[in-house]
Design a protein around this motif. Structure first.
Motif, short mmCIF file in Angstrom:
data_model
loop_
_atom_site.label_atom_id
_atom_site.label_comp_id
_atom_site.label_asym_id
_atom_site.label_seq_id
_atom_site.Cartn_x
_atom_site.Cartn_y
_atom_site.Cartn_z
N LEU A 1 0.84 -1.21 0.00
CA LEU A 1 0.00 0.00 0.00
C LEU A 1 0.87 1.26 0.00
O LEU A 1 1.68 1.46 0.91
CB LEU A 1 -0.90 0.00 1.24
CG LEU A 1 -1.82 1.21 1.42
CD1 LEU A 1 -2.89 1.24 0.33
CD2 LEU A 1 -2.47 1.18 2.81
N PRO A 2 0.72 2.13 -1.00
CA PRO A 2 1.49 3.39 -1.01
C PRO A 2 1.10 4.29 0.16
O PRO A 2 -0.04 4.23 0.64
CB PRO A 2 1.12 4.02 -2.36
CG PRO A 2 0.60 2.89 -3.20
CD PRO A 2 -0.07 1.96 -2.23
N GLU A 3 2.01 5.12 0.58
CA GLU A 3 1.73 6.02 1.70
C GLU A 3 1.00 7.28 1.25
O GLU A 3 0.24 7.87 2.03
CB GLU A 3 3.04 6.41 2.40
CG GLU A 3 3.73 5.24 3.11
CD GLU A 3 4.95 5.71 3.88
OE1 GLU A 3 5.21 6.94 3.92
OE2 GLU A 3 5.66 4.84 4.42
N LEU A 4 1.26 7.73 0.02
CA LEU A 4 0.75 9.02 -0.42
C LEU A 4 -0.43 8.87 -1.37
O LEU A 4 -0.57 7.86 -2.08
CB LEU A 4 1.87 9.81 -1.11
CG LEU A 4 3.12 10.09 -0.26
CD1 LEU A 4 4.16 10.81 -1.10
CD2 LEU A 4 2.77 10.88 0.99
N ARG B 1 -2.42 5.84 -3.00
CA ARG B 1 -2.97 5.02 -1.91
C ARG B 1 -4.42 4.62 -2.20
O ARG B 1 -4.78 3.43 -2.13
CB ARG B 1 -2.88 5.81 -0.60
CG ARG B 1 -3.30 5.03 0.63
CD ARG B 1 -3.18 5.93 1.87
NE ARG B 1 -3.54 5.20 3.09
CZ ARG B 1 -2.69 4.48 3.80
NH1 ARG B 1 -1.43 4.38 3.41
NH2 ARG B 1 -3.09 3.85 4.90
N SER B 2 -5.25 5.58 -2.56
CA SER B 2 -6.66 5.29 -2.85
C SER B 2 -6.80 4.45 -4.12
O SER B 2 -7.69 3.59 -4.21
CB SER B 2 -7.45 6.59 -2.98
OG SER B 2 -7.60 7.21 -1.71
N ARG B 3 -5.94 4.69 -5.07
CA ARG B 3 -6.00 3.90 -6.30
C ARG B 3 -5.65 2.44 -6.03
O ARG B 3 -6.23 1.53 -6.65
CB ARG B 3 -5.07 4.50 -7.35
CG ARG B 3 -5.57 5.85 -7.86
CD ARG B 3 -4.56 6.56 -8.75
NE ARG B 3 -5.09 7.85 -9.20
CZ ARG B 3 -4.41 8.72 -9.94
NH1 ARG B 3 -3.15 8.43 -10.32
NH2 ARG B 3 -4.96 9.86 -10.31
N HIS B 4 -4.74 2.20 -5.12
CA HIS B 4 -4.38 0.84 -4.72
C HIS B 4 -5.58 0.16 -4.05
O HIS B 4 -5.88 -1.02 -4.33
CB HIS B 4 -3.20 0.91 -3.75
CG HIS B 4 -2.67 -0.41 -3.31
ND1 HIS B 4 -1.81 -1.16 -4.08
CD2 HIS B 4 -2.87 -1.12 -2.17
CE1 HIS B 4 -1.50 -2.27 -3.44
NE2 HIS B 4 -2.12 -2.26 -2.27
N ILE B 5 -6.28 0.87 -3.19
CA ILE B 5 -7.47 0.32 -2.54
C ILE B 5 -8.55 0.03 -3.58
O ILE B 5 -9.22 -1.01 -3.53
CB ILE B 5 -7.99 1.30 -1.46
CG1 ILE B 5 -6.98 1.38 -0.31
CG2 ILE B 5 -9.36 0.88 -0.94
CD1 ILE B 5 -7.28 2.48 0.70
N ALA B 6 -8.71 0.93 -4.53
CA ALA B 6 -9.70 0.72 -5.59
C ALA B 6 -9.34 -0.51 -6.42
O ALA B 6 -10.24 -1.26 -6.85
CB ALA B 6 -9.79 1.95 -6.48
N ASP B 7 -8.07 -0.74 -6.66
CA ASP B 7 -7.64 -1.94 -7.39
C ASP B 7 -8.12 -3.20 -6.66
O ASP B 7 -8.60 -4.16 -7.29
CB ASP B 7 -6.11 -1.99 -7.51
CG ASP B 7 -5.55 -0.95 -8.47
OD1 ASP B 7 -6.30 -0.47 -9.33
OD2 ASP B 7 -4.35 -0.64 -8.35
N PHE B 8 -7.98 -3.19 -5.35
CA PHE B 8 -8.39 -4.36 -4.56
C PHE B 8 -9.89 -4.55 -4.62
O PHE B 8 -10.38 -5.66 -4.88
CB PHE B 8 -7.93 -4.21 -3.11
CG PHE B 8 -8.38 -5.32 -2.21
CD1 PHE B 8 -7.99 -6.63 -2.44
CD2 PHE B 8 -9.22 -5.07 -1.13
CE1 PHE B 8 -8.41 -7.67 -1.62
CE2 PHE B 8 -9.65 -6.09 -0.31
CZ PHE B 8 -9.25 -7.40 -0.54
#
Length: 389
Positions: A348-351, A355-362
């Motif tokens: 998970l990216p910190e910035l 960060r939100s794009r990583h969560i959206a990917d999941f």
């Protein structure tokens, strides 16, 4: 390999792949596009399509279509058109099979909710996410990210709806890393895949809508195109059971639309005097398409389907509940990232906005069932009202 038309995409002349292949030669006697198709079929993202909404959300019945069965049906229609026109069937099939891989759970209801959740971080678009999955997220190989598909597959998916003048963040990032000539039309194989998608869901959604009782045959017969085919079916099979005649109606409409696309596309190719795939890409409009008359009929059919099926009050109520599941999941992971699985949490990216794009990917990778289970696990109450068939 069958003889290809001069305007077809030739796998021997592919523009290559983003990452050089470091492994020993091709596994088996396959062309570039055959390898692409096989990589898609063997991907986890493709398998997950069996648990994602097509029309009906989390259906209880076994006979309703999912994103997986829809993609297989698009592939069948696309192959028929490609074979008749002398195109590369493997490229067409790869595009048909992969075109919906970027859909989140619960179809367009899930996409709308995820896009709203991502409004401050660039939004979410399932077409662009298809490329993101195939180029970055689905990574079974040790030496590069993604499936490393050929340029022709990636450009066809990027331009599923034609040239892209203003790509969103996801597609813009990928295009910067591996330029896909977004301003041009894609190959004829990609155009065939797009029209095959229309043919498949126009007609198969009718089948599911009738089966579920959301559509009524008498209402469908107010459409001239459907009424003409029904009269012909009734004339040919007057004593057949009603259910079998309905199935014949769907087959008949698909056949007529396929033949219309083939005839119209042949005429357009002749007008271009196309002698290479570059001639197709440099055309001023789509080459593979419906005739003007059929296009008008198809638009009327789509309008009807939106009014009577996709925006049916029960469908809208269920979609609102499904969208709420996606929104609540995104909010939960954004507020408490430790709820993410260890591998997703570890990367998970910190910035922001990464960060939100990583969560959206999941969240986008979830099936309907998995999203419902995770929501119940996090909030302690299982979401209800998520199946109306």
């Amino acid at each position: 390999m069958p003889n290809l038309a001069p305007y077809a995409a030739d796998p021997a002349c592919s523009r290559g792949r983003e990452f050089p292949a470091a492994r020993g030669g091709a596994r088996g006697p396959r062309s570039h596009f055959q390898r692409d198709r096989d990589r898609i079929i063997h991907s986890i993202a493709f398998r997950r399509l069996r648990g994602k909404t097509q029309v009906f959300i989390a259906p209880d019945g076994d006979h309703y279509r999912t994103r997986l069965t829809h993609s297989l049906e698009v592939s069948q229609v696309g192959r028929v058109i490609a074979r008749t026109l002398g195109l590369d069937e493997d490229l067409t099939e790869a595009l048909c099979l992969a075109h919906d891989i970027g859909h989140p759970p619960f179809g367009h209801a899930g996409e709308d909710a995820l896009s709203d959740s991502m409004i401050r971080h660039g939004g979410f678009d399932h077409n662009a996410h298809t490329l993101r999955v195939l180029m970055r997220l689905e990574s079974p190989y040790p030496d590069h990210d993604g499936l490393n598909l050929s340029w022709e597959v990636l450009e066809g998916l990027a331009k599923h709806n034609g040239p892209v003048a203003a790509p969103g963040w996801a597609l813009a990032e990928l295009d910067e890393a591996y330029p896909l000539a977004l301003g041009q039309w894609p190959s004829l194989e990609a155009q065939v895949a797009a029209v095959a998608d229309d043919i498949a869901y126009d007609n198969h959604d009718i089948d599911d809508g009738l089966r579920a009782g959301f559509l009524d045959l008498d209402d469908l017969l107010t459409l001239d195109f459907v009424a003409d085919q029904w009269r012909e079916v009734d004339r040919r099979f007057p004593g057949a059971p009603h259910e079998r005649k309905l199935r014949e109606l769907i087959r008949s409409q698909i056949g007529i639309m396929v033949n219309d696309v083939i005839d119209t596309t042949r005429h357009a190719i002749a007008g271009l005097d196309a002698s290479s795939s570059c001639d197709i890409r440099q055309a001023e409009k789509a080459v593979a398409c419906f005739s003007p008359g059929m296009a008008a009929q198809e638009r009327r059919l789509k309008t009807f389907m939106y009014e009577r099926l996709y925006l049916h009050p029960e469908q809208r109520e269920t979609a609102e509940k499904a969208g709420d599941v996606v929104a609540r999941l995104f909010a939960a992971y954004a507020q408490d990232s430790t709820l993410l699985p260890k591998d997703w949490l570890g990367s998970l990216p910190e910035l922001e906005p990464m960060r939100s794009r990583h969560i959206a990917d999941f969240v986008a990778g979830m099936t309907d069932r998995f999203a419902i289970e995770r929501c119940a696990e996090i909030y302690g109450i299982r979401p209800g009202g998520l199946s109306n068939v």
